[in-house]
Scaffold this motif. Structure first.
Motif, PDB file in Angstrom:
ATOM      1  N   PRO A 276       0.827  -1.207   0.000  1.00 18.42           N
ATOM      2  CA  PRO A 276       0.000   0.000   0.000  1.00 18.42           C
ATOM      3  C   PRO A 276       0.864   1.260   0.000  1.00 18.42           C
ATOM      4  CG  PRO A 276      -0.867  -1.593   1.552  1.00 18.42           C
ATOM      5  CD  PRO A 276       0.436  -2.139   1.073  1.00 18.42           C
ATOM      6  N   GLY A 277       0.460   2.220  -0.827  1.00 19.35           N
ATOM      7  CA  GLY A 277       1.198   3.467  -0.930  1.00 19.35           C
ATOM      8  C   GLY A 277       2.181   3.521  -2.071  1.00 19.35           C
ATOM      9  N   LYS A 278       2.496   2.368  -2.652  1.00 18.67           N
ATOM     10  CA  LYS A 278       3.403   2.325  -3.795  1.00 18.67           C
ATOM     11  C   LYS A 278       2.583   2.336  -5.084  1.00 18.67           C
ATOM     12  CE  LYS A 278       7.269   1.732  -1.394  1.00 18.67           C
ATOM     13  NZ  LYS A 278       8.413   2.655  -1.408  1.00 18.67           N
ATOM     14  N   ALA A 279       3.016   3.158  -6.050  1.00 22.73           N
ATOM     15  CA  ALA A 279       2.252   3.300  -7.290  1.00 22.73           C
ATOM     16  C   ALA A 279       2.301   2.050  -8.145  1.00 22.73           C
ATOM     17  CB  ALA A 279       2.778   4.497  -8.084  1.00 22.73           C
ATOM     18  N   GLU A 280       3.403   1.321  -8.059  1.00 23.02           N
ATOM     19  CA  GLU A 280       3.536   0.128  -8.899  1.00 23.02           C
ATOM     20  C   GLU A 280       4.448  -0.879  -8.220  1.00 23.02           C
ATOM     21  OE1 GLU A 280       7.137   1.890 -11.715  1.00 23.02           O
ATOM     22  OE2 GLU A 280       5.070   1.924 -12.450  1.00 23.02           O
ATOM     23  N   SER A 281       4.453  -2.079  -8.768  1.00 23.47           N
ATOM     24  CA  SER A 281       5.290  -3.135  -8.217  1.00 23.47           C
ATOM     25  C   SER A 281       6.730  -2.976  -8.690  1.00 23.47           C
ATOM     26  CB  SER A 281       4.764  -4.505  -8.681  1.00 23.47           C
ATOM     27  OG  SER A 281       5.698  -5.519  -8.383  1.00 23.47           O
ATOM     28  N   THR A 282       7.655  -3.288  -7.787  1.00 21.28           N
ATOM     29  CA  THR A 282       9.070  -3.309  -8.154  1.00 21.28           C
ATOM     30  C   THR A 282       9.620  -4.729  -8.092  1.00 21.28           C
ATOM     31  OG1 THR A 282       9.708  -2.854  -5.865  1.00 21.28           O
ATOM     32  CG2 THR A 282       9.447  -0.961  -7.321  1.00 21.28           C
ATOM     33  N   VAL A 283       8.727  -5.704  -7.917  1.00 20.09           N
ATOM     34  CA  VAL A 283       9.140  -7.095  -7.755  1.00 20.09           C
ATOM     35  C   VAL A 283       9.231  -7.784  -9.106  1.00 20.09           C
ATOM     36  CG1 VAL A 283       8.524  -9.346  -6.786  1.00 20.09           C
ATOM     37  CG2 VAL A 283       8.141  -7.266  -5.463  1.00 20.09           C
ATOM     38  N   GLY A 284      10.387  -8.388  -9.352  1.00 23.72           N
ATOM     39  CA  GLY A 284      10.546  -9.229 -10.526  1.00 23.72           C
ATOM     40  C   GLY A 284      10.992 -10.611 -10.096  1.00 23.72           C
ATOM     41  N   LEU A 285      10.454 -11.642 -10.722  1.00 23.79           N
ATOM     42  CA  LEU A 285      10.836 -13.005 -10.376  1.00 23.79           C
ATOM     43  C   LEU A 285      12.091 -13.416 -11.141  1.00 23.79           C
ATOM     44  CD1 LEU A 285       7.301 -14.662 -10.402  1.00 23.79           C
ATOM     45  CD2 LEU A 285       8.600 -13.878  -8.413  1.00 23.79           C
ATOM     46  N   PRO A 286      12.965 -14.217 -10.530  1.00 19.74           N
ATOM     47  CA  PRO A 286      12.880 -14.730  -9.163  1.00 19.74           C
ATOM     48  C   PRO A 286      13.218 -13.654  -8.135  1.00 19.74           C
ATOM     49  CG  PRO A 286      14.953 -15.405 -10.152  1.00 19.74           C
ATOM     50  CD  PRO A 286      14.178 -14.716 -11.242  1.00 19.74           C
ATOM     51  N   VAL A 287      12.688 -13.835  -6.915  1.00 14.66           N
ATOM     52  CA  VAL A 287      12.907 -12.855  -5.860  1.00 14.66           C
ATOM     53  C   VAL A 287      13.187 -13.577  -4.538  1.00 14.66           C
ATOM     54  CG1 VAL A 287      10.435 -12.688  -5.346  1.00 14.66           C
ATOM     55  CG2 VAL A 287      11.957 -10.798  -4.727  1.00 14.66           C
ATOM     56  N   ILE A 288      14.070 -12.999  -3.737  1.00 11.29           N
ATOM     57  CA  ILE A 288      14.356 -13.508  -2.395  1.00 11.29           C
ATOM     58  C   ILE A 288      13.464 -12.752  -1.421  1.00 11.29           C
ATOM     59  CG2 ILE A 288      16.102 -13.771  -0.586  1.00 11.29           C
ATOM     60  CD1 ILE A 288      18.234 -13.705  -2.801  1.00 11.29           C
ATOM     61  N   PRO A 289      12.578 -13.434  -0.690  1.00 16.02           N
ATOM     62  CA  PRO A 289      11.707 -12.730   0.258  1.00 16.02           C
ATOM     63  C   PRO A 289      12.434 -12.402   1.552  1.00 16.02           C
ATOM     64  CG  PRO A 289      11.220 -15.071   0.289  1.00 16.02           C
ATOM     65  CD  PRO A 289      12.272 -14.876  -0.777  1.00 16.02           C
ATOM     66  N   GLY A 290      11.740 -11.682   2.438  1.00 16.12           N
ATOM     67  CA  GLY A 290      12.232 -11.442   3.785  1.00 16.12           C
ATOM     68  C   GLY A 290      12.751 -10.043   4.024  1.00 16.12           C
TER      69      GLY A 290
END
Length: 336
Positions: free
Chosen positions: A59-73
């Protein structure tokens, strides 16, 4: 020169715990303002599971910056292995802990090494181990920013006005719903630290634990509805939140406040008629606040309860444990 590698948990697709893969990846490099941390332990948090399930924009971010593959945490505790030239105050060998790059999904903490903004880190309290330190950042800072000090002027994605914590003291009564969980057990202890009387709501299995943390009254929600038993409290901290959170409004005195950690469904006319305030905020990385919390952890004034630990390679099992609910404190991954 060959690229150095490490073991990490990555997502190549979204889905259940089975999509968490333990594999070999390059060791990151510390960029400007960053240090490289050799990770000893990683805290497991709800946003890790949201990312795994497919949520890629906070919430609050205009768009996603996540690209796969991704390390969570996001939550780590470890030892500084390298320091960027522009970083002061940290050196190789320092033990640190922190909430990395939150709000966001690019903390990359489920790994043997992580490049971390120095401003997100604090020195690990000497009095606790890496496992407990890794369990503190997100949950502890959430409780701190809701109850003690917001600590920033970023706009809230949930409401137009800035969140303002309620003054806590010996004349204050606080009800904490979900008191045995990660944020809840920190909220209970911080309220007690400030001198407040605390009513803790959790299932009966957690009652002795909550008494040990200092709860003055404990309500088993499986036997009684707290909104039928409690009146005239100054503050409700609802760590469960959601659509049913408004039921706690009737427990407040006029002038009281209700802080749902997760957005709920509230009617402005109802809150105005009751004369109460509903306010929510979004936790943000803050090394300076974490250092303040660290001093309380170091003296034992506040402690981190550990529900369970798993090796990094068994992140799937950790997520499966989280999905079963009724977590007492924090789930932590141990990095060999």
């Amino acid at each position: 020169m060959p690229t150095q590698t490490m073991r990490a948990v990555r997502l190549h697709e979204h889905g259940g715990p089975e999509v968490l893969r333990y594999e070999e990846v390059p060791v990151p490099e510390a960029g400007p303002g960053e240090v490289l941390v050799r990770v000893h332990a990683v805290g497991v948090n709800p946003p890790d599971r949201y990312l795994r399930d497919g949520l890629t924009r906070v919430p609050g971010k205009a768009e996603s910056t996540v690209g796969l593959p991704v390390i969570p945490g996001t939550d780590v505790s470890g030892v500084v292995a390298a320091v960027a030239a522009d970083v002061d105050g940290l050196a190789v060998g320092d033990e640190v802990f922190g909430l990395l790059r939150f709000p966001g999904f690019d903390g990359s903490a489920y790994a043997e090494y992580v490049a971390a903004p120095a401003s997100d880190l604090a020195r690990k309290p000497a009095g606790i181990d890496h496992v407990r330190a890794a369990g503190a950042p997100m949950a502890g800072l959430t409780a701190w920013q809701f109850l003690i000090e917001l600590g920033h002027d970023h706009p809230s994605p949930f409401q137009p006005a800035p969140h303002r914590p309620t003054a806590l003291g010996t004349d204050t009564t606080v009800l904490v719903n979900g008191a045995a969980g990660g944020v809840g057990h920190f909220a209970l202890q911080l309220a007690k630290w400030k001198g407040a009387r605390v009513i803790a709501v959790a299932s009966g299995a957690h009652h002795s634990f909550l008494r040990e943390l200092g709860a003055d009254q404990v309500i088993d929600y499986t036997r009684s509805r707290p909104e039928d038993l409690v009146r005239d409290v100054d503050l409700v901290v609802d760590t469960v939140g959601g659509p049913d959170s408004r039921r706690f409004l009737r427990t407040l005195k006029r002038g009281g406040s209700h802080f749902p950690v997760f957005p709920g469904d509230f009617d402005e006319d109802e809150t105005a008629k009751l004369g109460v305030t509903v306010s929510i905020t979004q936790v943000r990385s803050n090394g300076a606040q974490l250092a303040e919390l660290g001093r309380l952890l170091d003296t034992g004034t506040v402690r981190v309860a550990i529900d369970s630990t798993f090796p990094l390679a068994e992140a799937r099992a950790a997520h499966e444990r989280a999905s079963r609910g009724h977590v007492q404190g924090k789930i932590v991954l141990k990095v060999a």
